[in-house]
Design a protein around this motif. Structure first.
Motif, PDB file in Angstrom:
ATOM      1  N   LYS B  35       0.748  -1.230  -0.032  1.00  0.00           N
ATOM      2  CA  LYS B  35      -0.203  -0.004  -0.102  1.00  0.00           C
ATOM      3  C   LYS B  35       0.894   1.087  -0.001  1.00  0.00           C
ATOM      4  CE  LYS B  35      -3.206  -1.486   3.712  1.00  0.00           C
ATOM      5  NZ  LYS B  35      -3.609  -1.109   4.803  1.00  0.00           N
ATOM      6  N   VAL B  36       0.474   2.269  -0.592  1.00  0.00           N
ATOM      7  CA  VAL B  36       1.137   3.559  -0.599  1.00  0.00           C
ATOM      8  C   VAL B  36       0.484   4.397   0.403  1.00  0.00           C
ATOM      9  CG1 VAL B  36       2.149   5.642  -1.802  1.00  0.00           C
ATOM     10  CG2 VAL B  36       1.741   3.172  -2.826  1.00  0.00           C
ATOM     11  N   VAL B  37       0.967   4.828   1.561  1.00  0.00           N
ATOM     12  CA  VAL B  37       0.277   5.602   2.695  1.00  0.00           C
ATOM     13  C   VAL B  37       0.759   6.983   2.602  1.00  0.00           C
ATOM     14  CG1 VAL B  37      -0.382   5.739   5.162  1.00  0.00           C
ATOM     15  CG2 VAL B  37      -0.088   3.443   3.907  1.00  0.00           C
ATOM     16  N   TYR B  38      -0.312   8.138   2.587  1.00  0.00           N
ATOM     17  CA  TYR B  38       0.276   9.198   2.911  1.00  0.00           C
ATOM     18  C   TYR B  38      -0.041   9.808   4.239  1.00  0.00           C
ATOM     19  CZ  TYR B  38      -0.245  14.462   3.164  1.00  0.00           C
ATOM     20  OH  TYR B  38      -0.134  15.742   3.295  1.00  0.00           O
ATOM     21  N   LEU B  39       1.175  10.313   4.835  1.00  0.00           N
ATOM     22  CA  LEU B  39       0.802  11.066   6.386  1.00  0.00           C
ATOM     23  C   LEU B  39       0.991  12.429   6.285  1.00  0.00           C
ATOM     24  CD1 LEU B  39       3.153   8.293   8.251  1.00  0.00           C
ATOM     25  CD2 LEU B  39       0.711   8.500   7.994  1.00  0.00           C
ATOM     26  N   GLU B  40       0.161  13.139   6.936  1.00  0.00           N
ATOM     27  CA  GLU B  40       0.220  14.632   6.905  1.00  0.00           C
ATOM     28  C   GLU B  40       1.341  14.709   7.932  1.00  0.00           C
ATOM     29  OE1 GLU B  40      -3.279  17.657   7.038  1.00  0.00           O
ATOM     30  OE2 GLU B  40      -3.455  16.031   8.496  1.00  0.00           O
ATOM     31  N   LYS B  41       1.923  15.917   8.278  1.00  0.00           N
ATOM     32  CA  LYS B  41       3.014  16.128   9.282  1.00  0.00           C
ATOM     33  C   LYS B  41       2.163  16.069  10.699  1.00  0.00           C
ATOM     34  CE  LYS B  41       6.170  19.510  11.061  1.00  0.00           C
ATOM     35  NZ  LYS B  41       6.599  20.635  10.925  1.00  0.00           N
ATOM     36  N   ASN B  42       2.631  15.398  11.442  1.00  0.00           N
ATOM     37  CA  ASN B  42       2.373  15.255  12.804  1.00  0.00           C
ATOM     38  C   ASN B  42       1.240  14.183  12.817  1.00  0.00           C
ATOM     39  OD1 ASN B  42       4.103  16.835  14.320  1.00  0.00           O
ATOM     40  ND2 ASN B  42       2.804  18.538  13.985  1.00  0.00           N
ATOM     41  N   PHE B  56       3.662  -3.903   8.212  1.00  0.00           N
ATOM     42  CA  PHE B  56       4.973  -2.921   8.553  1.00  0.00           C
ATOM     43  C   PHE B  56       5.359  -1.883   7.375  1.00  0.00           C
ATOM     44  CE2 PHE B  56       8.767  -4.559   6.125  1.00  0.00           C
ATOM     45  CZ  PHE B  56       8.236  -5.683   5.846  1.00  0.00           C
ATOM     46  N   TYR B  57       5.987  -0.965   7.714  1.00  0.00           N
ATOM     47  CA  TYR B  57       6.534   0.013   7.040  1.00  0.00           C
ATOM     48  C   TYR B  57       7.724   0.336   6.450  1.00  0.00           C
ATOM     49  CZ  TYR B  57       1.491   0.776   8.406  1.00  0.00           C
ATOM     50  OH  TYR B  57       0.162   0.537   8.619  1.00  0.00           O
ATOM     51  N   ILE B  58       7.707   0.966   5.270  1.00  0.00           N
ATOM     52  CA  ILE B  58       9.030   1.511   4.851  1.00  0.00           C
ATOM     53  C   ILE B  58       8.831   3.072   4.286  1.00  0.00           C
ATOM     54  CG2 ILE B  58       9.037   0.413   2.589  1.00  0.00           C
ATOM     55  CD1 ILE B  58      12.025   0.130   2.545  1.00  0.00           C
ATOM     56  N   VAL B  59       9.891   3.848   4.920  1.00  0.00           N
ATOM     57  CA  VAL B  59       9.603   5.184   4.321  1.00  0.00           C
ATOM     58  C   VAL B  59      10.152   5.422   3.079  1.00  0.00           C
ATOM     59  CG1 VAL B  59      10.188   7.634   5.208  1.00  0.00           C
ATOM     60  CG2 VAL B  59       9.603   5.745   6.793  1.00  0.00           C
ATOM     61  N   LYS B  60       9.029   6.048   2.147  1.00  0.00           N
ATOM     62  CA  LYS B  60       9.631   6.417   1.085  1.00  0.00           C
ATOM     63  C   LYS B  60      10.118   7.945   0.647  1.00  0.00           C
ATOM     64  CE  LYS B  60       9.473   6.523  -3.736  1.00  0.00           C
ATOM     65  NZ  LYS B  60       9.500   7.900  -4.123  1.00  0.00           N
ATOM     66  N   ASP B  61       9.118   8.529   1.317  1.00  0.00           N
ATOM     67  CA  ASP B  61       9.820  10.206   1.292  1.00  0.00           C
ATOM     68  C   ASP B  61       9.357  10.692   2.736  1.00  0.00           C
ATOM     69  OD1 ASP B  61      10.634  10.996  -1.161  1.00  0.00           O
ATOM     70  OD2 ASP B  61       8.554  10.607  -2.071  1.00  0.00           O
ATOM     71  N   GLY B  62      10.198  11.559   3.177  1.00  0.00           N
ATOM     72  CA  GLY B  62       9.651  12.267   4.470  1.00  0.00           C
ATOM     73  C   GLY B  62      10.238  11.511   5.582  1.00  0.00           C
ATOM     74  N   CYS B  80      12.989   7.825  11.435  1.00  0.00           N
ATOM     75  CA  CYS B  80      13.245   6.838  10.428  1.00  0.00           C
ATOM     76  C   CYS B  80      13.218   7.840   9.064  1.00  0.00           C
ATOM     77  CB  CYS B  80      11.952   5.802  10.339  1.00  0.00           C
ATOM     78  SG  CYS B  80      12.017   4.942  11.547  1.00  0.00           S
ATOM     79  N   ASP B  81      13.943   7.941   8.149  1.00  0.00           N
ATOM     80  CA  ASP B  81      13.767   8.503   7.136  1.00  0.00           C
ATOM     81  C   ASP B  81      13.872   7.569   5.756  1.00  0.00           C
ATOM     82  OD1 ASP B  81      16.237   8.738   7.042  1.00  0.00           O
ATOM     83  OD2 ASP B  81      16.466  10.517   7.778  1.00  0.00           O
ATOM     84  N   GLU B  82      14.122   7.877   4.463  1.00  0.00           N
ATOM     85  CA  GLU B  82      14.058   7.110   3.321  1.00  0.00           C
ATOM     86  C   GLU B  82      14.763   5.904   3.271  1.00  0.00           C
ATOM     87  OE1 GLU B  82      14.938   9.271  -0.530  1.00  0.00           O
ATOM     88  OE2 GLU B  82      15.435   7.305  -1.361  1.00  0.00           O
ATOM     89  N   GLY B  83      14.004   4.848   3.253  1.00  0.00           N
ATOM     90  CA  GLY B  83      14.644   3.342   3.304  1.00  0.00           C
ATOM     91  C   GLY B  83      14.498   2.669   4.617  1.00  0.00           C
ATOM     92  N   ASP B  84      14.001   3.468   5.624  1.00  0.00           N
ATOM     93  CA  ASP B  84      14.133   2.918   7.153  1.00  0.00           C
ATOM     94  C   ASP B  84      12.763   2.116   7.318  1.00  0.00           C
ATOM     95  OD1 ASP B  84      16.532   3.994   7.683  1.00  0.00           O
ATOM     96  OD2 ASP B  84      15.703   5.742   8.243  1.00  0.00           O
ATOM     97  N   ILE B  85      12.771   1.207   7.831  1.00  0.00           N
ATOM     98  CA  ILE B  85      11.457   0.165   8.126  1.00  0.00           C
ATOM     99  C   ILE B  85      11.182   0.411   9.404  1.00  0.00           C
ATOM    100  CG2 ILE B  85      11.813  -1.398   6.318  1.00  0.00           C
ATOM    101  CD1 ILE B  85      13.179  -3.218   8.280  1.00  0.00           C
ATOM    102  N   ARG B 102       4.879   8.793  14.509  1.00  0.00           N
ATOM    103  CA  ARG B 102       4.301  10.132  14.217  1.00  0.00           C
ATOM    104  C   ARG B 102       5.102  10.781  12.951  1.00  0.00           C
ATOM    105  NH1 ARG B 102       1.122  13.750  17.164  1.00  0.00           N
ATOM    106  NH2 ARG B 102       1.439  12.558  19.116  1.00  0.00           N
ATOM    107  N   ALA B 103       4.491  11.097  12.087  1.00  0.00           N
ATOM    108  CA  ALA B 103       5.159  11.673  10.951  1.00  0.00           C
ATOM    109  C   ALA B 103       5.625  13.079  11.456  1.00  0.00           C
ATOM    110  CB  ALA B 103       4.130  12.061   9.547  1.00  0.00           C
ATOM    111  N   ARG B 104       6.998  13.438  11.243  1.00  0.00           N
ATOM    112  CA  ARG B 104       7.684  14.507  11.560  1.00  0.00           C
ATOM    113  C   ARG B 104       7.727  15.386  10.423  1.00  0.00           C
ATOM    114  NH1 ARG B 104      10.970  14.320  15.940  1.00  0.00           N
ATOM    115  NH2 ARG B 104      12.507  15.813  15.022  1.00  0.00           N
ATOM    116  N   GLU B 105       7.204  15.149   9.211  1.00  0.00           N
ATOM    117  CA  GLU B 105       6.998  15.812   8.107  1.00  0.00           C
ATOM    118  C   GLU B 105       5.992  15.255   7.096  1.00  0.00           C
ATOM    119  OE1 GLU B 105      10.684  15.600   5.459  1.00  0.00           O
ATOM    120  OE2 GLU B 105      11.496  15.632   7.310  1.00  0.00           O
ATOM    121  N   GLU B 106       5.583  15.887   6.114  1.00  0.00           N
ATOM    122  CA  GLU B 106       4.741  15.038   5.094  1.00  0.00           C
ATOM    123  C   GLU B 106       5.676  13.822   4.677  1.00  0.00           C
ATOM    124  OE1 GLU B 106       1.472  17.451   2.697  1.00  0.00           O
ATOM    125  OE2 GLU B 106       3.523  17.730   2.107  1.00  0.00           O
TER     126      GLU B 106
END
Lengths: 200, 639
Positions: B35-42, B56-62, B80-85, B102-106
């Motif tokens: 799935k591609v999930v979008y997270l708003e800041k915070n 489980f998740y892997i960060v694409k952007d942000g 966690c940033d790009e490529g981190d799980i 929690r998303a620290r940025e978009e």
């Protein structure tokens, strides 16, 4: 003949199934289908669909496996639009328009359709369906252009291109050039707007 | 089916472990399930206490922050940033998320269904190991970790295997358990359970198990008044009882308990309820079999009946530290756990000593750990430093009372010595008559240190300002802390001497940014990490914390954190000091584990380039904090 219903009055099974879907109440997460089309031009009466890309969105996520890509065989060949849309190579399976529409209808089911400047696309599909002697699309429709104007508080008739939206929402545009790439990019735009506008 | 979106995701995944070790076709399949999930800041992805997600998740952007919430305060553990799980918990544990993401940025993140990924984990040990390490550490990329030598890496593999094997070995359980008959009155059964401190009794008829009475039955059927206390066992028992054969593994036992949602299994000869009872397996047996967890060690400490058993716990604790370090668990977490177990060991040693003497203490007292134990920073086996304070008594009784406590202290320090804590080289122990005295004497002692600080006294007294009351009567502790607090308040002289003492150790870099190493003696050309790097930080933290009136926190890391809170203008420096302290502790602990030493001396030639840079980076805060101390306590006037 493969499409006997063209001559008869009875509706084909896939269309009956499609229509029946709208009778039932649905629960669980609402399914959205974000789609984009490559067409031979902007006149829905004259022009035809070349390719459709569509992908599903549920909750706050794009469902990657819930994906459709259809390339449609053309009787008329218009070099100009080929150059424009970039469908040059023949590595993708191409189907006739009727088959393409069956696949599209079977894919979208009763979900809410989302697209950028979606009305033209819907009209193109309705025309294609008309050529098959079928009714119009029954799905609810959302337009990312309209959603964006609402989010920004712009007048309703403001026209923004998908590129402008991507820039404003900081979305990567590198996948744009194909129907599926536009659909995917539009899906990302939709995810952001959906969250910001708190659409369920 | 052709799916360019999935192909794009697969192309992204292949750059990052653990996906990099999978075949392209497998990656494509995983991508189609994602799935591609979008997270708003915070926006919160999951919260500590939430039921785990199927993905489980892997960060694409942000960037997504992982934090722990305790006492309504969120502490950021990792970013966690790009490529981190992240979100690996459901792989390894059935319970809810511990941390909050929690998303620290978009951010755009990919969600990958655990069910789809599980097969690759099983087939691919390197994937499993990566996930385990990531899960344990939640560091962004365990592959980045500079391993200190191959040996340690091999040890890790070895210890993992041991853990795996343990899990599939036959479980140890209680043989010949206590049983009762269906006609027995439940009150007597409860009494038997209470006397034997057991949680369950099997009910048998003609030697065959027909049911079981557990704490749960007593709670739900008797205590609620549904059945009278005089009811017969047959009415109260849960029936049928789940039976198993006697050779099942820890893993199987756990599985069967989970499946039937019970806490006890009855062992019979052939595993059915048609053969006699031969034992009982409780949840505790399952936990104990998985050893080396802090909880089990604490439990074993409390149940220990002699020095040998305490020593066993301390040895296991070393294994636990080794494993935690290998898995990159933050050093402050490890210190906390180790401190808890150290405290439990000392408490138990005191209890055992009281039993041995045979009479209860004549008056109330407290046992105080001082120095590194008092700061809860003791990871490796180092010296024991402690003291004892007892309540004031009539002068006539003083000698008798003191004799009792000296005897007690001698027994306790002896047994701690046997467990593995060396005697204090300066004899700073409760067995020393100088450090085992009444509350009034202690107050006098502290007053002397604080009000008439002479150079020699200060040397000793700094240890005594890092104290941790670990056993005894809290009021004594409060009185003493309060006295100290009042005395040091705005006591310029005291702080000036303390500051002077702190600055004795200059920052450990020479003029050309080379390391200052030992010039002579046994450790020539070694770097003394304790004296040159850790102690300046420890001393600085103590001085600054005391000068701000913070007496209740003694841990160096926490002192700096508290200071960062109290003095916002220096927050950055204090945070850097706290971080540097942890890194230095990490170095020392690793060194100590490799060489079975106290880790004090580092051989710089054995350090990798990266480690050297990391070590040097810790020195800047030392230099900065010393400057701050120089200015604040106007030391230029004294020298």
């Amino acid at each position: 003949m493969a499409f006997e219903w063209l001559t008869g009055t009875s509706l084909p099974q896939f269309w009956k199934n499609y229509v029946a879907l709208f009778d039932d109440e649905k629960d669980g997460l609402k399914r959205y289908v974000v789609f984009d089309m490559e067409t031979t031009g902007l006149d829905f009466k004259e022009d035809v669909v070349l390719a459709v890309g569509a992908i599903a969105v549920k909750g706050n996520a794009i469902e990657v496996g819930d994906f459709l890509e259809v390339n449609i065989k053309q009787e008329k060949f218009e070099t100009q639009s080929i150059a424009r849309s970039g469908i040059l190579k023949d590595d993708n399976e191409k189907v006739v328009e009727a088959e393409g529409m069956i696949r599209f209808i079977n894919f979208i089911k009763d979900s809410t359709l989302v697209g950028h400047n979606v009305n033209l696309d819907i009209e193109m599909i309705n025309q294609a369906l008309k050529r098959l002697d079928l009714g119009r699309i029954k799905n609810p429709v959302m337009d990312t252009n309209v959603l964006y104007s609402r989010f920004k508080g712009l007048p309703d008739d403001t026209q923004s291109t998908l590129d402008e939206l991507c820039d404003a929402l900081k979305i990567d545009k590198s996948e744009r050039h194909t129907a599926w790439g536009n659909a995917y990019t539009t899906a990302l735009v939709f995810l952001k707007l959906k969250r910001k506008l708190r659409i369920s | 089916m052709n799916n360019p979106v999935a192909q794009g995701i697969a192309d992204f995944l292949k750059h990052y472990p653990p996906f990099s070790s999978l075949a392209p076709a497998d990656l494509f399949y995983i991508a189609t399930q994602s799935k591609v999930v979008y997270l708003e800041k915070n926006q919160v992805l999951f919260r500590g206490g939430d039921t785990t997600h199927p993905d489980f998740y892997i960060v694409k952007d942000g960037a997504v922050g992982l934090s722990l919430t305790s006492d309504a305060e969120e502490t950021l553990i990792d970013k966690c940033d790009e490529g981190d799980i992240l979100g690996l918990r459901p792989f390894f544990a059935k319970n809810d998320y511990l941390m909050t993401a929690r998303a620290r940025e978009e951010s755009i993140i990919y969600g990958i269904p655990i069910a789809a990924f599980q097969t690759y984990v099983k087939e691919n040990p390197s994937v499993l190991e990566f996930l385990l390490e990531s899960f344990a550490s939640q560091t962004r990329n365990p592959y980045d970790k500079e391993r200190s030598g191959k040996l340690l890496a091999e040890n890790t593999v070895f210890s993992d295997q041991v853990a795996d094997i343990q899990y599939f070995q036959p479980i140890k359980y209680t043989r010949n358990p206590i049983t009762a008959n269906p006609e027995d009155v439940v009150m007597f059964i409860a009494k038997t359970m209470a006397n034997g401190s057991i949680g369950s009794v099997i009910i048998q008829q003609d030697q065959l198990p027909v049911g079981i009475i557990t704490d749960r039955d007593l709670r739900s059927k008797i205590a609620t008044g549904i059945l009278p206390i005089t009811a017969e066992a047959r009415e109260v028992m849960t029936s049928p009882v789940i039976t198993v054969p006697d050779n099942i593994s820890v893993a199987e036992a756990q599985m069967i308990m989970l499946k039937h949602n019970v806490g006890h299994l009855c062992v019979t000869r052939d595993g059915t309820d048609n053969t006699p009872v031969s034992g009982i397996i409780s949840e505790h047996d399952v936990v104990a079999a998985q050893a080396n967890t802090p909880g089990v060690l604490l439990k074993q400490t409390r149940r220990a009946t002699n020095n040998k058993e305490l020593k066993y716990v301390r040895e296991k604790l070393t294994d636990l530290i080794q494993n935690s370090i290998d898995k990159n668990i933050p050093i402050s977490h490890i210190s906390n756990i180790v401190a808890e177990i150290n405290i439990a060991l000392t408490r138990r040693a005191i209890e055992l000593a009281v039993e041995k003497i045979g009479s209860l203490p004549p008056v109330r007292f407290v046992w105080v750990n001082i120095g590194s134990q008092g700061r809860k920073e003791q990871l490796l086996m180092t010296d024991q430093d402690n003291a004892l304070v007892f309540e004031d008594v009539e002068p006539a009784q003083y000698e008798t009372v003191k004799r009792y406590f000296l005897e007690l202290a001698e027994l306790v320090t002896d047994s701690l010595n046997k467990v593995g804590y060396e005697f204090s080289p300066y004899n700073i122990m409760a067995r020393n008559p100088q450090w085992c005295k009444s509350l009034t004497d202690w107050i006098k002692q502290y007053n002397a240190w604080i009000n008439t600080p002479a150079e020699k006294d200060i040397e000793i007294s700094t240890l005594f300002f890092d104290f941790d009351f670990i056993y005894g009567y809290p009021a004594i502790e409060d009185t003493l802390t309060e006295t100290i607090k009042q005395n040091i308040e705005r006591n310029k002289k005291f702080f000036a001497f303390l500051a002077n003492d702190t600055l004795k150790n200059p920052p450990p870099l020479g003029f050309f940014r080379q390391f200052l190493v030992e010039g002579d003696g046994e450790h020539k050309d070694y770097f003394d990490i304790k004296a040159r790097a850790l102690e300046p930080l420890i001393d600085a933290a103590r001085l600054l914390a005391l000068s701000m009136g913070v007496t209740e926190i003694t841990n160096t890391y926490h002192r700096f954190k508290k200071l960062a809170e109290l003095e916002p203008q220096h927050t950055d420096l204090y945070d850097e000091c706290a971080e540097a302290f942890n890194i230095l502790q990490h170095f020392r602990t690793e060194e100590g584990l490799v060489n079975s030493s106290n880790g004090r001396y580092l051989n710089l030639n054995e350090l990798s380039k990266v480690d050297k840079v990391k070590l040097k980076n810790c020195f800047q805060p030392i230099s900065d904090i010393q400057d701050l101390i120089k200015n604040r306590f106007s030391l230029t006037y004294i020298n």
